[in-house]
Write a protein that holds these residues in place. Structure first.
Motif, PDB file in Angstrom:
ATOM      1  N   TYR A  50      40.192  37.282  39.404  1.00  0.00           N
ATOM      2  CA  TYR A  50      41.121  38.064  40.234  1.00  0.00           C
ATOM      3  C   TYR A  50      42.565  37.640  39.952  1.00  0.00           C
ATOM      4  O   TYR A  50      43.454  38.489  39.813  1.00  0.00           O
ATOM      5  CB  TYR A  50      40.788  37.857  41.712  1.00  0.00           C
ATOM      6  CG  TYR A  50      41.722  38.578  42.641  1.00  0.00           C
ATOM      7  CD1 TYR A  50      41.559  39.939  42.903  1.00  0.00           C
ATOM      8  CD2 TYR A  50      42.782  37.903  43.264  1.00  0.00           C
ATOM      9  CE1 TYR A  50      42.427  40.617  43.755  1.00  0.00           C
ATOM     10  CE2 TYR A  50      43.652  38.574  44.108  1.00  0.00           C
ATOM     11  CZ  TYR A  50      43.466  39.926  44.351  1.00  0.00           C
ATOM     12  OH  TYR A  50      44.327  40.590  45.190  1.00  0.00           O
ATOM     13  N   HIS A  51      42.782  36.329  39.848  1.00  0.00           N
ATOM     14  CA  HIS A  51      44.129  35.813  39.562  1.00  0.00           C
ATOM     15  C   HIS A  51      44.596  36.294  38.194  1.00  0.00           C
ATOM     16  O   HIS A  51      45.750  36.715  38.027  1.00  0.00           O
ATOM     17  CB  HIS A  51      44.104  34.287  39.610  1.00  0.00           C
ATOM     18  CG  HIS A  51      45.421  33.644  39.324  1.00  0.00           C
ATOM     19  ND1 HIS A  51      46.567  33.915  40.038  1.00  0.00           N
ATOM     20  CD2 HIS A  51      45.781  32.733  38.362  1.00  0.00           C
ATOM     21  CE1 HIS A  51      47.575  33.213  39.556  1.00  0.00           C
ATOM     22  NE2 HIS A  51      47.126  32.492  38.535  1.00  0.00           N
ATOM     23  N   LEU A  52      43.691  36.269  37.216  1.00  0.00           N
ATOM     24  CA  LEU A  52      44.035  36.726  35.870  1.00  0.00           C
ATOM     25  C   LEU A  52      44.350  38.215  35.880  1.00  0.00           C
ATOM     26  O   LEU A  52      45.306  38.666  35.234  1.00  0.00           O
ATOM     27  CB  LEU A  52      42.875  36.438  34.913  1.00  0.00           C
ATOM     28  CG  LEU A  52      43.069  36.854  33.461  1.00  0.00           C
ATOM     29  CD1 LEU A  52      44.262  36.135  32.844  1.00  0.00           C
ATOM     30  CD2 LEU A  52      41.808  36.567  32.662  1.00  0.00           C
ATOM     31  N   GLY A  53      43.572  38.991  36.637  1.00  0.00           N
ATOM     32  CA  GLY A  53      43.822  40.426  36.727  1.00  0.00           C
ATOM     33  C   GLY A  53      45.196  40.722  37.313  1.00  0.00           C
ATOM     34  O   GLY A  53      45.891  41.630  36.846  1.00  0.00           O
ATOM     35  N   SER A  54      45.581  39.951  38.320  1.00  0.00           N
ATOM     36  CA  SER A  54      46.907  40.138  38.920  1.00  0.00           C
ATOM     37  C   SER A  54      48.008  39.862  37.907  1.00  0.00           C
ATOM     38  O   SER A  54      49.021  40.584  37.850  1.00  0.00           O
ATOM     39  CB  SER A  54      47.059  39.211  40.132  1.00  0.00           C
ATOM     40  OG  SER A  54      46.083  39.498  41.113  1.00  0.00           O
ATOM     41  N   MET A  55      47.815  38.826  37.082  1.00  0.00           N
ATOM     42  CA  MET A  55      48.817  38.516  36.060  1.00  0.00           C
ATOM     43  C   MET A  55      48.909  39.622  35.021  1.00  0.00           C
ATOM     44  O   MET A  55      49.998  39.987  34.566  1.00  0.00           O
ATOM     45  CB  MET A  55      48.483  37.180  35.398  1.00  0.00           C
ATOM     46  CG  MET A  55      48.756  35.965  36.278  1.00  0.00           C
ATOM     47  SD  MET A  55      48.605  34.406  35.362  1.00  0.00           S
ATOM     48  CE  MET A  55      46.852  34.394  35.019  1.00  0.00           C
TER      49      MET A  55
END
Length: 255
Positions: free
Chosen positions: A91-96
């Motif tokens: 999820y964090h990677l997707g936000s980036m």
């Protein structure tokens, strides 16, 4: 007649299938997508989901033209080595990626890859969106596994044997009904080549898009030529078989 034809049909089909595979392996090896890709990726995808492992994330990002900041890659390094990305990290990677203006649909596909929920359709969509050189780089970097090679080779040879018997059967019917040219070796070989072309058209435009989208990544011209080679080998086998005294004796005489 069927008892006299099925064994040579299987043999000719298997030999023709081996030649088809060799043509495709040489072609894909020369173009840079990996000599074993036809078996390891294409044919194996009938059985397995062919997805890049987490460790290939940097290669995939470069191929997609996505450059993550150095600190982010350093943070991801231990995760990539472990081979597992948690849902929170994904999820964090997707936000980036969204912050880097990567399209949402592409972010969703990357997320499916990273969390192990990708399908062959997902992988095909990603690879199809890449430039030829980038796609080749990703395909050549894919791990080669014994399971994929064995499954791909066995499936290919079984299908080749079935198609070989089918072409033998059609040629036998054409010969029985005295179609023009079907009592000559060149006519039979030509019929085999035509059979290879028909198999290509049916597979590429009717069968494969619905059941194995990964096969759409093979070079189309080489794939077509490889099918013609398959048909020629099967036709040659049929010409030799139909000249044998045992088979020829039960065929109606040519007009």
């Amino acid at each position: 007649m069927a008892r006299l034809l099925w064994k040579p049909g299987i043999i000719a089909g298997v030999i023709g299938g081996m030649m088809l595979a060799i043509v495709m392996m040489i072609t894909m090896g020369v173009e840079g997508s990996g000599f074993l890709s036809p078996l390891n990726l294409g044919l194996a995808s009938f059985v397995y989901t062919i997805a890049p492992p987490v460790s290939m994330f940097p290669v995939l990002m470069r191929a997609m033209g996505i450059k993550l900041p150095g600190p982010v890659m350093s943070q991801l390094a231990p995760v990539l080595r472990s081979g597992h990305i948690s849902s929170a990290m994904a999820y964090h990677l997707g936000s980036m990626l969204i912050a880097l203006h990567v399209p949402a649909a592409k972010v969703q596909m990357i997320g499916a890859l990273m969390t192990g929920h990708a399908t062959n359709t997902t992988v095909t969509s990603i690879l199809s969106s890449l430039s030829p050189s980038a796609r080749n780089a990703v395909m050549s970097a894919m791990p080669v596994t014994a399971g994929h090679l064995v499954a791909g080779a066995m499936l290919h040879l079984v299908m080749s044997a079935i198609f070989g018997v089918a072409i033998f059967g059609v040629i036998a019917l054409a010969t029985w009904y005295r179609l023009p040219g079907m009592r000559s070796a060149l006519g039979i070989i030509g019929a085999g080549i035509l059979g290879g072309a028909v198999i290509y058209v049916v597979n590429v435009y009717i069968v494969l898009p619905g059941i194995n989208p990964m096969m759409g990544l093979v070079p189309p011209l080489a794939f077509f030529i490889a099918h013609l080679v398959f048909g020629m080998v099967v036709g040659l086998g049929a010409a030799v078989t139909f000249r044998s005294k045992k088979v020829n004796s039960i065929l109606p005489n040519a007009r």
